[in-house]
Write a protein that holds these residues in place. Structure first.
Motif, PDB file in Angstrom:
ATOM      1  N   TYR A  76      15.903   6.446 -10.147  1.00 23.68           N
ATOM      2  CA  TYR A  76      17.078   5.691 -10.601  1.00 23.68           C
ATOM      3  C   TYR A  76      18.368   6.332 -10.102  1.00 23.68           C
ATOM      4  O   TYR A  76      19.375   5.634  -9.886  1.00 23.68           O
ATOM      5  CB  TYR A  76      17.061   5.556 -12.123  1.00 23.68           C
ATOM      6  CG  TYR A  76      16.086   4.491 -12.573  1.00 23.68           C
ATOM      7  CD1 TYR A  76      16.450   3.148 -12.562  1.00 23.68           C
ATOM      8  CD2 TYR A  76      14.796   4.820 -12.959  1.00 23.68           C
ATOM      9  CE1 TYR A  76      15.549   2.157 -12.937  1.00 23.68           C
ATOM     10  CE2 TYR A  76      13.882   3.838 -13.331  1.00 23.68           C
ATOM     11  CZ  TYR A  76      14.270   2.513 -13.322  1.00 23.68           C
ATOM     12  OH  TYR A  76      13.366   1.530 -13.679  1.00 23.68           O
ATOM     13  N   LEU A  77      18.358   7.647  -9.912  1.00 21.54           N
ATOM     14  CA  LEU A  77      19.502   8.287  -9.265  1.00 21.54           C
ATOM     15  C   LEU A  77      19.647   7.791  -7.829  1.00 21.54           C
ATOM     16  O   LEU A  77      20.764   7.541  -7.356  1.00 21.54           O
ATOM     17  CB  LEU A  77      19.326   9.807  -9.270  1.00 21.54           C
ATOM     18  CG  LEU A  77      19.705  10.547 -10.550  1.00 21.54           C
ATOM     19  CD1 LEU A  77      19.298  12.012 -10.453  1.00 21.54           C
ATOM     20  CD2 LEU A  77      21.202  10.438 -10.822  1.00 21.54           C
ATOM     21  N   LEU A  78      18.521   7.637  -7.141  1.00 20.75           N
ATOM     22  CA  LEU A  78      18.547   7.130  -5.767  1.00 20.75           C
ATOM     23  C   LEU A  78      19.074   5.700  -5.725  1.00 20.75           C
ATOM     24  O   LEU A  78      19.874   5.349  -4.850  1.00 20.75           O
ATOM     25  CB  LEU A  78      17.138   7.191  -5.167  1.00 20.75           C
ATOM     26  CG  LEU A  78      16.976   6.675  -3.737  1.00 20.75           C
ATOM     27  CD1 LEU A  78      17.864   7.458  -2.779  1.00 20.75           C
ATOM     28  CD2 LEU A  78      15.514   6.766  -3.291  1.00 20.75           C
ATOM     29  N   SER A  79      18.655   4.887  -6.680  1.00 20.79           N
ATOM     30  CA  SER A  79      19.157   3.520  -6.750  1.00 20.79           C
ATOM     31  C   SER A  79      20.659   3.508  -7.000  1.00 20.79           C
ATOM     32  O   SER A  79      21.411   2.737  -6.385  1.00 20.79           O
ATOM     33  CB  SER A  79      18.430   2.751  -7.861  1.00 20.79           C
ATOM     34  OG  SER A  79      18.930   1.429  -7.978  1.00 20.79           O
ATOM     35  N   GLY A  80      21.129   4.370  -7.896  1.00 16.01           N
ATOM     36  CA  GLY A  80      22.558   4.458  -8.161  1.00 16.01           C
ATOM     37  C   GLY A  80      23.344   4.921  -6.945  1.00 16.01           C
ATOM     38  O   GLY A  80      24.439   4.423  -6.670  1.00 16.01           O
ATOM     39  N   LEU A  81      22.784   5.885  -6.195  1.00 14.96           N
ATOM     40  CA  LEU A  81      23.429   6.355  -4.974  1.00 14.96           C
ATOM     41  C   LEU A  81      23.585   5.223  -3.973  1.00 14.96           C
ATOM     42  O   LEU A  81      24.658   5.049  -3.369  1.00 14.96           O
ATOM     43  CB  LEU A  81      22.604   7.491  -4.361  1.00 14.96           C
ATOM     44  CG  LEU A  81      23.061   7.998  -2.983  1.00 14.96           C
ATOM     45  CD1 LEU A  81      24.462   8.561  -3.058  1.00 14.96           C
ATOM     46  CD2 LEU A  81      22.075   9.047  -2.451  1.00 14.96           C
ATOM     47  N   CYS A  82      22.521   4.441  -3.791  1.00 15.43           N
ATOM     48  CA  CYS A  82      22.580   3.306  -2.863  1.00 15.43           C
ATOM     49  C   CYS A  82      23.626   2.288  -3.315  1.00 15.43           C
ATOM     50  O   CYS A  82      24.338   1.702  -2.488  1.00 15.43           O
ATOM     51  CB  CYS A  82      21.211   2.644  -2.753  1.00 15.43           C
ATOM     52  SG  CYS A  82      19.981   3.620  -1.859  1.00 15.43           S
ATOM     53  N   CYS A  83      23.738   2.077  -4.628  1.00 15.41           N
ATOM     54  CA  CYS A  83      24.738   1.138  -5.140  1.00 15.41           C
ATOM     55  C   CYS A  83      26.148   1.660  -4.889  1.00 15.41           C
ATOM     56  O   CYS A  83      27.060   0.879  -4.582  1.00 15.41           O
ATOM     57  CB  CYS A  83      24.515   0.902  -6.634  1.00 15.41           C
ATOM     58  SG  CYS A  83      23.064  -0.101  -7.019  1.00 15.41           S
ATOM     59  N   GLY A  84      26.346   2.968  -5.020  1.00 12.26           N
ATOM     60  CA  GLY A  84      27.648   3.541  -4.732  1.00 12.26           C
ATOM     61  C   GLY A  84      28.037   3.377  -3.267  1.00 12.26           C
ATOM     62  O   GLY A  84      29.186   3.033  -2.947  1.00 12.26           O
ATOM     63  N   ILE A  85      27.077   3.610  -2.379  1.00 11.36           N
ATOM     64  CA  ILE A  85      27.334   3.414  -0.950  1.00 11.36           C
ATOM     65  C   ILE A  85      27.633   1.950  -0.662  1.00 11.36           C
ATOM     66  O   ILE A  85      28.558   1.616   0.094  1.00 11.36           O
ATOM     67  CB  ILE A  85      26.129   3.892  -0.121  1.00 11.36           C
ATOM     68  CG1 ILE A  85      25.931   5.404  -0.284  1.00 11.36           C
ATOM     69  CG2 ILE A  85      26.311   3.549   1.357  1.00 11.36           C
ATOM     70  CD1 ILE A  85      24.666   5.937   0.361  1.00 11.36           C
ATOM     71  N   ALA A  86      26.855   1.053  -1.262  1.00 10.44           N
ATOM     72  CA  ALA A  86      27.065  -0.388  -1.067  1.00 10.44           C
ATOM     73  C   ALA A  86      28.430  -0.819  -1.598  1.00 10.44           C
ATOM     74  O   ALA A  86      29.082  -1.693  -1.018  1.00 10.44           O
ATOM     75  CB  ALA A  86      25.955  -1.175  -1.755  1.00 10.44           C
ATOM     76  N   ALA A  87      28.874  -0.211  -2.694  1.00  8.01           N
ATOM     77  CA  ALA A  87      30.182  -0.548  -3.251  1.00  8.01           C
ATOM     78  C   ALA A  87      31.297  -0.189  -2.264  1.00  8.01           C
ATOM     79  O   ALA A  87      32.242  -0.968  -2.063  1.00  8.01           O
ATOM     80  CB  ALA A  87      30.391   0.186  -4.574  1.00  8.01           C
ATOM     81  N   PHE A  88      31.184   0.973  -1.639  1.00  7.81           N
ATOM     82  CA  PHE A  88      32.187   1.361  -0.640  1.00  7.81           C
ATOM     83  C   PHE A  88      32.147   0.406   0.547  1.00  7.81           C
ATOM     84  O   PHE A  88      33.200   0.026   1.078  1.00  7.81           O
ATOM     85  CB  PHE A  88      31.936   2.794  -0.172  1.00  7.81           C
ATOM     86  CG  PHE A  88      32.912   3.256   0.873  1.00  7.81           C
ATOM     87  CD1 PHE A  88      34.190   3.639   0.516  1.00  7.81           C
ATOM     88  CD2 PHE A  88      32.559   3.292   2.216  1.00  7.81           C
ATOM     89  CE1 PHE A  88      35.112   4.051   1.477  1.00  7.81           C
ATOM     90  CE2 PHE A  88      33.469   3.696   3.175  1.00  7.81           C
ATOM     91  CZ  PHE A  88      34.748   4.087   2.809  1.00  7.81           C
ATOM     92  N   MET A  89      30.952   0.025   0.968  1.00 12.79           N
ATOM     93  CA  MET A  89      30.827  -0.923   2.077  1.00 12.79           C
ATOM     94  C   MET A  89      31.466  -2.260   1.718  1.00 12.79           C
ATOM     95  O   MET A  89      32.115  -2.903   2.555  1.00 12.79           O
ATOM     96  CB  MET A  89      29.345  -1.112   2.424  1.00 12.79           C
ATOM     97  CG  MET A  89      28.665   0.139   2.950  1.00 12.79           C
ATOM     98  SD  MET A  89      26.863  -0.004   3.030  1.00 12.79           S
ATOM     99  CE  MET A  89      26.688  -1.212   4.339  1.00 12.79           C
TER     100      MET A  89
END
Length: 345
Positions: free
Chosen positions: A243-256
């Motif tokens: 779930y940390l990995l999922s959150g990290l991906c969401c953070g990157i996607a948010a910046f994108m």
């Protein structure tokens, strides 16, 4: 007098049991072949969609600008899908990815955050995503909450907090260093920077899944959590990491998404959870966990992105597009069930 038992006779039952091993092993290449065939099938579907787009709107669909648009739009949801693939393979689900993207995007675009420049926005988006993933992971792994309920609560909470931060307004980004990444004239070799980020996340995800113990533990926990525990895997910690990995991906996607739209809105990431789950499913990831591929998920993202683009170019309504996606999901799930039954035979 009873004759002595020879070692061969003592091992008789074990030999009889191991006689089944070749048959069980033989089913694995068969199932692996089916998964490879599914990826080839997705490539075939993608080729057909490209042909349809080229026939219906030849001047617009095959234009470089439109292909760049498709790559850019699919890159954001693609990064989210990579994280979702790991979560589902680990036997979980994450309904909060869209809300996490929204919260990270609005938190990273406040005036206070923009004062810290490019890296301030990037850092904030990633940290907010990781923070949300941490909450999900702790509730599910250590609080023993059902993933559906925990992530549904995060969905509501993150959306509400994003609305409170923005007060329903759009937060514009005024940093040239961020906005320039979305300018088409600045694309290196004509490739959108967001597509390069998506490619990088995909490669890292593939390596993580196929070349590390983390990937093997994810498959083990998703396939049989109790067996994984008995094998010495810390199941709760592994689920927290997922779930940390999922959150990290969401953070990157948010910046994108900030780069793509030049703003932060509480409506960002709408229905991302459905699109990410759907892309992972048609890519071969089992909803029950324990099996999936990053390549298949990426192909699923490209298929859905191409469908959306074709519908938009032909000025078709959203309803038929959603119906088409729903039909594809149903067919994919039925194909999964057939593959699992054949693999267990």
């Amino acid at each position: 007098m009873t004759p002595p038992v020879t070692p061969a006779q003592q091992d008789g039952p074990a030999v009889a049991d191991t006689a089944k091993i070749p048959r069980s092993r033989g089913s694995r290449p068969s199932l692996g072949l089916k998964l490879d065939v599914r990826n080839l099938s997705l490539l075939g579907v993608l080729a057909v969609l490209i042909a349809v787009g080229a026939i219906t709107k030849p001047d617009q669909f095959i234009a470089v600008s439109n292909l760049q648009l498709v790559l850019t739009q699919t890159s954001v949801i693609g990064v989210v899908t990579v994280g979702m693939t790991f979560v589902i393979m680990g036997g979980g689900i994450d309904l909060s990815v869209g809300a996490m993207v929204a919260l990270a995007s609005v938190w990273a675009t406040t005036l206070a955050t923009q004062e810290y420049g490019f890296f301030g926005i990037l850092f904030t988006a990633v940290v907010v995503g990781l923070g949300c993933g941490l909450v999900n992971g702790v509730l599910i792994a250590y609080g023993r909450m059902v993933p559906f309920i925990a992530t549904l609560a995060m969905l509501a909470s993150a959306r509400g907090l994003a609305l409170q931060i923005t007060d329903g307004k759009t937060q514009l980004v005024n940093l040239k260093s961020v906005l320039d990444l979305g300018v088409r004239d600045n694309y290196p070799l004509g490739i959108p920077p967001l597509a390069l980020v998506f490619a990088g996340v995909t490669v890292v995800g593939w390596l993580l899944l196929n070349r590390t113990t983390f990937g093997r533990r994810t498959v083990a926990v998703g396939g049989n959590a109790e067996a994984a525990r008995l094998a010495g895997i810390d199941v709760r910690r592994q689920r927290l990491y997922l779930y940390l990995l999922s959150g990290l991906c969401c953070g990157i996607a948010a910046f994108m998404l900030i780069v793509l739209s030049g703003s932060g809105q509480n409506t960002n990431g709408d229905q991302y959870e459905l699109d990410a789950i759907a892309a992972a499913i048609i890519g071969g990831t089992l909803l029950s966990g324990g099996r999936g591929t990053i390549v298949g998920s990426v192909l699923g993202v490209l298929v859905f992105g191409t469908i959306t683009n074709i519908f938009d170019l032909n000025n078709l309504q959203t309803a038929p597009q959603q119906i088409a996606k729903g039909a594809i999901i149903v067919v994919a799930v039925l194909a999964q069930r057939s593959a699992v039954r054949d693999g267990e035979a």
